[in-house]
Design an enzyme around this catalytic site. Structure first.
Site, PDB file in Angstrom:
ATOM      1  N   SER A 136      53.619  77.620  14.362  1.00 43.59           N
ATOM      2  CA  SER A 136      53.469  78.444  13.165  1.00 43.59           C
ATOM      3  C   SER A 136      52.011  78.676  12.795  1.00 43.59           C
ATOM      4  O   SER A 136      51.724  79.493  11.929  1.00 43.59           O
ATOM      5  CB  SER A 136      54.183  77.761  12.000  1.00 43.59           C
ATOM      6  OG  SER A 136      53.608  76.491  11.774  1.00 43.59           O
ATOM      7  N   LYS A 177      44.313  77.793   6.745  1.00 43.06           N
ATOM      8  CA  LYS A 177      43.734  79.108   6.467  1.00 43.06           C
ATOM      9  C   LYS A 177      42.280  78.956   5.988  1.00 43.06           C
ATOM     10  O   LYS A 177      41.866  77.899   5.533  1.00 43.06           O
ATOM     11  CB  LYS A 177      44.518  79.805   5.346  1.00 43.06           C
ATOM     12  CG  LYS A 177      45.939  80.185   5.705  1.00 43.06           C
ATOM     13  CD  LYS A 177      45.993  81.471   6.487  1.00 43.06           C
ATOM     14  CE  LYS A 177      47.435  81.924   6.698  1.00 43.06           C
ATOM     15  NZ  LYS A 177      48.240  80.937   7.428  1.00 43.06           N
TER      16      LYS A 177
END
Lengths: 224, 224
Positions: A136, A177
């Site tokens: 993912s 992120k």
DNA sequence: ATAATACTCGAACATGCGTTCTGCGTCAAG
DNA sequence: CTTGACGCAGAACGCATGTTCGAGTATTAT
């Protein structure tokens, strides 16, 4: 007799080299007599003489009175290797495991060795590692099986542009992120420029678990 | 007194842990007496007793009669660190630099340290490192600035599914791909499943420069 | 030439440190 | 109960190993 009192003499170099070689070969430092034998010095006092000089020059460190108490100075006393505890796995749909409160102790089996030369020299405690499970986080250029080394940190110390591991409780989502604080909340930008950022509003909660400092991928026979 | 003669007892573990910690902290192994002090064993003979057992179990190695002649068995005697020469940069549009013929000698400045625990234990010579320049290998999950550790190898030893660095002379192209030999030539498969493979025909030349064994990315303040 | 400094040696000394022996308590098997 | 293996302590022993000292030989400065 050529040289005098300046810089490293021939014997200094020989001793230094032997110290290193012996340590690597045997796993512990040599005795004074062993050094003498190897470097063609017949007297232990002479070896001691040179060892004293090397210590003054800062090339080695000596623990007096104890046997084999010599070591190269440049190698950090804690070893060149840093053991980083593996706190667990990082999965997209689960919260990020954080190391237990007792940060200093952990099992040998669950740790990875990283050369100090890779890491910023300052605080090297606070580091922990996670194994990535699932694909993912491909957008962060991180794949299944990769190991991410993280520095424990909260939202306050995080700067814009840092790559962080965040847990979004309301979405049950963990992700890696680039972090940007903005007027209306936070922007979580994937490493892959073609993908859209996640916008987290002010009212939504967001937990920053750590800053990614390193990613390691071992490529074994990966059959696609 | 709970346990009897099976597996690792509490004291075995304590000794093992101390051995490791001491070695890392001091740079040399402890004495029997130091071990005893730390593990609350008041007699050197008891420490010796346990050390003997640990040696029989293969957990440690002892050099009899010499002081501090104990070391963990699993840590490789040649040092836990492997220095791998950085041969140069890998750029999409240029051939891959290969280490000079003298594979064994290289400068300290142009090398990276990798823990042996990361690498397959066998042949650890033949390894070299490249720094990735440019973002052309993003499809291989490798970004600008990453360091790839490669094992020098030719087309013959390459197995299907290995990730390899190839140089395609006719296209002036360097790339990292999963390698598959097929009837009509070769298929070079990107790590990213959404991207199309490169098909190299039988007549086209293809040079395999090495097999990727590890990728390391240091994430510094990467401002997007 | 004389003195001072750097380097070397060998040996004696003192302790660090591994080894070994004797003895004691506990526990399980015969 | 006796026996023996196991876990433990303490002390004695002796080699391993760091330290120190007295002395000798170069090399260089005064």
């Amino acid at each position: 007799m050529v040289r005098k009192s300046k810089g490293l003499g021939d014997r200094h170099k020989k001793i230094l080299a032997f110290l290193k070689a012996y340590q690597e070969r045997e796993g512990y430092p040599p005795t004074i007599r062993e050094i003498g034998e190897e470097t063609d010095i017949s007297s232990t006092s002479v070896v001691n003489y040179y060892l004293d000089q090397l210590e003054k020059m800062g090339k080695i460190e000596r623990q007096r009175k104890i046997s084999r108490g010599v070591r190269l100075a440049n190698v950090s006393p804690l070893g060149e290797m840093l053991k980083i505890p593996v706190a667990g796995r990082i999965v997209a749909g689960e919260p990020i495991p954080v190391p237990s409160s007792d940060f200093s102790y952990f099992d040998a089996e669950t740790s990875v060795d990283i050369a100090r030369s890779f890491l910023p020299s300052d605080k090297n405690d606070e580091l922990f590692a996670l194994e990535v499970e699932g694909e993912s986080m491909i957008d962060a250029m991180v794949n299944d099986g990769d190991i991410v080394i993280m520095k424990s940190t909260g939202a306050e110390q995080t700067k814009n542009g840092d790559m962080v591991a965040v847990w979004l409780p309301e979405r049950d989502e963990t992700t890696l992120k680039y972090f940007f604080k903005e007027k209306e909340g936070y922007r979580l930008q994937p490493a892959n420029p073609t993908m859209e950022p996640i916008i987290v509003g002010k009212e939504e909660s967001l937990e920053i678990k750590g800053k990614v400092v390193m990613v390691i991928r071992q490529v074994q026979k990966t059959v696609i």
